[in-house]
Scaffold this motif. Sequence first.
Motif, PDB file in Angstrom:
ATOM      1  N   LYS A 339       0.838  -1.193   0.000  1.00 13.90           N
ATOM      2  CA  LYS A 339       0.000   0.000   0.000  1.00 13.90           C
ATOM      3  C   LYS A 339       0.877   1.249   0.000  1.00 13.90           C
ATOM      4  N   TYR A 341       1.452   3.232  -2.723  1.00 18.94           N
ATOM      5  CA  TYR A 341       2.043   3.515  -4.028  1.00 18.94           C
ATOM      6  C   TYR A 341       0.921   3.717  -5.033  1.00 18.94           C
ATOM      7  N   GLU A 342       0.854   4.900  -5.601  1.00 21.14           N
ATOM      8  CA  GLU A 342      -0.227   5.249  -6.507  1.00 21.14           C
ATOM      9  C   GLU A 342       0.279   5.288  -7.946  1.00 21.14           C
ATOM     10  N   GLN A 344       1.253   6.507 -11.398  1.00 17.64           N
ATOM     11  CA  GLN A 344       1.592   7.797 -12.006  1.00 17.64           C
ATOM     12  C   GLN A 344       1.885   7.572 -13.477  1.00 17.64           C
ATOM     13  N   GLU A 413      10.522   6.540  -5.734  1.00 18.10           N
ATOM     14  CA  GLU A 413      10.481   5.125  -5.358  1.00 18.10           C
ATOM     15  C   GLU A 413       9.310   4.442  -6.049  1.00 18.10           C
ATOM     16  N   VAL A 414       9.612   3.365  -6.772  1.00 17.84           N
ATOM     17  CA  VAL A 414       8.627   2.598  -7.537  1.00 17.84           C
ATOM     18  C   VAL A 414       8.574   1.190  -6.966  1.00 17.84           C
ATOM     19  N   VAL A 415       7.412   0.784  -6.456  1.00  9.69           N
ATOM     20  CA  VAL A 415       7.252  -0.571  -5.929  1.00  9.69           C
ATOM     21  C   VAL A 415       5.872  -1.087  -6.334  1.00  9.69           C
ATOM     22  N   GLY A 416       5.843  -2.174  -7.105  1.00 13.47           N
ATOM     23  CA  GLY A 416       4.565  -2.760  -7.475  1.00 13.47           C
ATOM     24  C   GLY A 416       4.518  -3.164  -8.939  1.00 13.47           C
ATOM     25  N   ALA A 473      10.778  -3.303  -7.605  1.00 16.77           N
ATOM     26  CA  ALA A 473      10.966  -2.388  -6.478  1.00 16.77           C
ATOM     27  C   ALA A 473      12.264  -1.657  -6.771  1.00 16.77           C
ATOM     28  N   PRO A 530       3.872   2.585 -10.241  1.00 21.16           N
ATOM     29  CA  PRO A 530       3.375   2.726  -8.863  1.00 21.16           C
ATOM     30  C   PRO A 530       4.409   3.499  -8.043  1.00 21.16           C
ATOM     31  N   VAL A 531       4.119   4.749  -7.745  1.00 19.63           N
ATOM     32  CA  VAL A 531       5.138   5.681  -7.268  1.00 19.63           C
ATOM     33  C   VAL A 531       4.840   6.188  -5.866  1.00 19.63           C
ATOM     34  N   ARG A 532       5.886   6.283  -5.077  1.00 23.05           N
ATOM     35  CA  ARG A 532       5.886   7.082  -3.868  1.00 23.05           C
ATOM     36  C   ARG A 532       7.114   7.977  -3.922  1.00 23.05           C
TER      37      ARG A 532
END
Length: 537
Positions: A339, A341-342, A344, A413-416, A473, A530-532
């Motif tokens: 969770k 990570y939205e 983009q 940060e990209v995870v997913g 990730a 999926p970015v944070r």
Amino acid sequence: MSLMSHIIQRQMKLSEPLTRKVVVDRDLRVPMRDGVELLADRWTPKGGAEGLPTALVRCPYGRSGFFGAIMARPLAERGYQVLIQSVRGGFGSGGVMDPMLQEREDGLDTLDWVIEQPWFGDSMVLVGISYLGYVQWAVADSLPPQVKAMIPVVTESALTSEFMRADGRSLELPLEWGALVATQERPFAMFRRNAQTKKTAAALRVLPLQDMDVAATGERSQYIQDVLAHDADDPHWDGIDHRHRVAGTLAPVSSIGGWYDVFLPGQLRDFAILQDAGKPARLTVGPWTHVDLTIPGAAEAVDFGLAYARGEEPAERAPVRLFVMGEDAWRDFESWPPKGYEPQRLHLQSDGGLSVSTPDDSDPDRYHYDPADPTPAAGGISISHGGRVDNGAVEARSDVLTYTTTVLDEDVEVVGEVSAEIWFRSSLAYADVFVRLCDVDEEGRSHNVCDGLIGLTGADELTCATVRLWPTAYLFKRGHRIRVQVSSGAFPRYARNPGTGEPLATATTLLAADQTVHHDPEHPSALILPVRAVPAT
């Protein structure tokens, strides 16, 4: 063998063993329900092993030599008695090998036999990588209570479905694996390995592909012929898909995968199913390829498997542990996908840029793809030469488009799950779209992060190609740039699209194509990450 023990310990980064003295009881006969007998070797610590937990390893690659050394010896030295069994049709086991289609019944029969042996204690753990992990999923919903844990490594419950997709047929992996199985029991096979590797590599260019097995091995391979003739949705493969068993798994699972492993998407799917079903499970994904000896399968069999086998709980840790590449650090999460990570969208721009801005009106970019000179794969998902590599040479080709962000002013940060939507048209009705995510460092060097391909029918009409890249990730550091490549192939990882629509096995004509990639407000091609964003420190 003490020297071998030390070498294995160092290569696999294992803890000190309880003993380096082991004995092997060879060629035990394990009867199957149809009368066929499979052979197995039992590795035990010297001086007595009755009652120790049993590690069951079911293997298509033999029981001695390399596989015995890396699969059985480390566990026998660290608290297990190990039964390593040759699957049907290989290395002395009876019957005919029909890859993957035979493992449910044979696996269940083997479990029943082990439990009845006088040396068996009261607990068993299933351990293994790749095919050796797949056989665990084949029986996961019918395990006897004596099985206390499963440790499937770089594998999944529908093992080959990903590389047999009708819209993305792999080539390198099925030929390499089929050639390995066909030649591994020949005299002096180990000493001929380099020569065999060269023959297999040359066979990848043979047309029609239905002749590549003979070119690689000198004989027909029914497995390779089946892969060419039947895609993943063909009823021929119904028996290899054990996804429906995952939710009913009857033992705790520790699943270990690699970011550059061919089976990663399915492995993450299996773990998500276990989590959704409320099953005890944990996941570890590292920066590994499929054959990386540093994958901690043996260590997990000791730390996780032995704890459950002894009626204990393993050391507490988060359900998901991921190696975040770029940062090069392990991080803990509660779920996959994690969770926070939205998605983009980074849009392809007319000047070769990549940004969150909607693209302006512009002409499409064009390139010429010729399957007679196919765009090469550079690292990535490959058994023999995968992983993270410099992509400078492939990006210099005229059949590869690149789109790159400006220099990042903060870490990203990209995870997913990663995907792309590419508005694409070809001069031919049949074409592939390959998309690769890369990290460009301060020196301008581009290294691959993850990628994916989709094959299109009706590609001569403008269409939005949705490409599912491998999950990842990755931390793109401040001062770096994010890049996406778009091309029409990654040979020999994927089979060349001949552009004719002919069947994969029999196609001989290769047609070159002119491809266009659109990026305008009506056709906003984009990479979806999926970015944070992580504030720079």
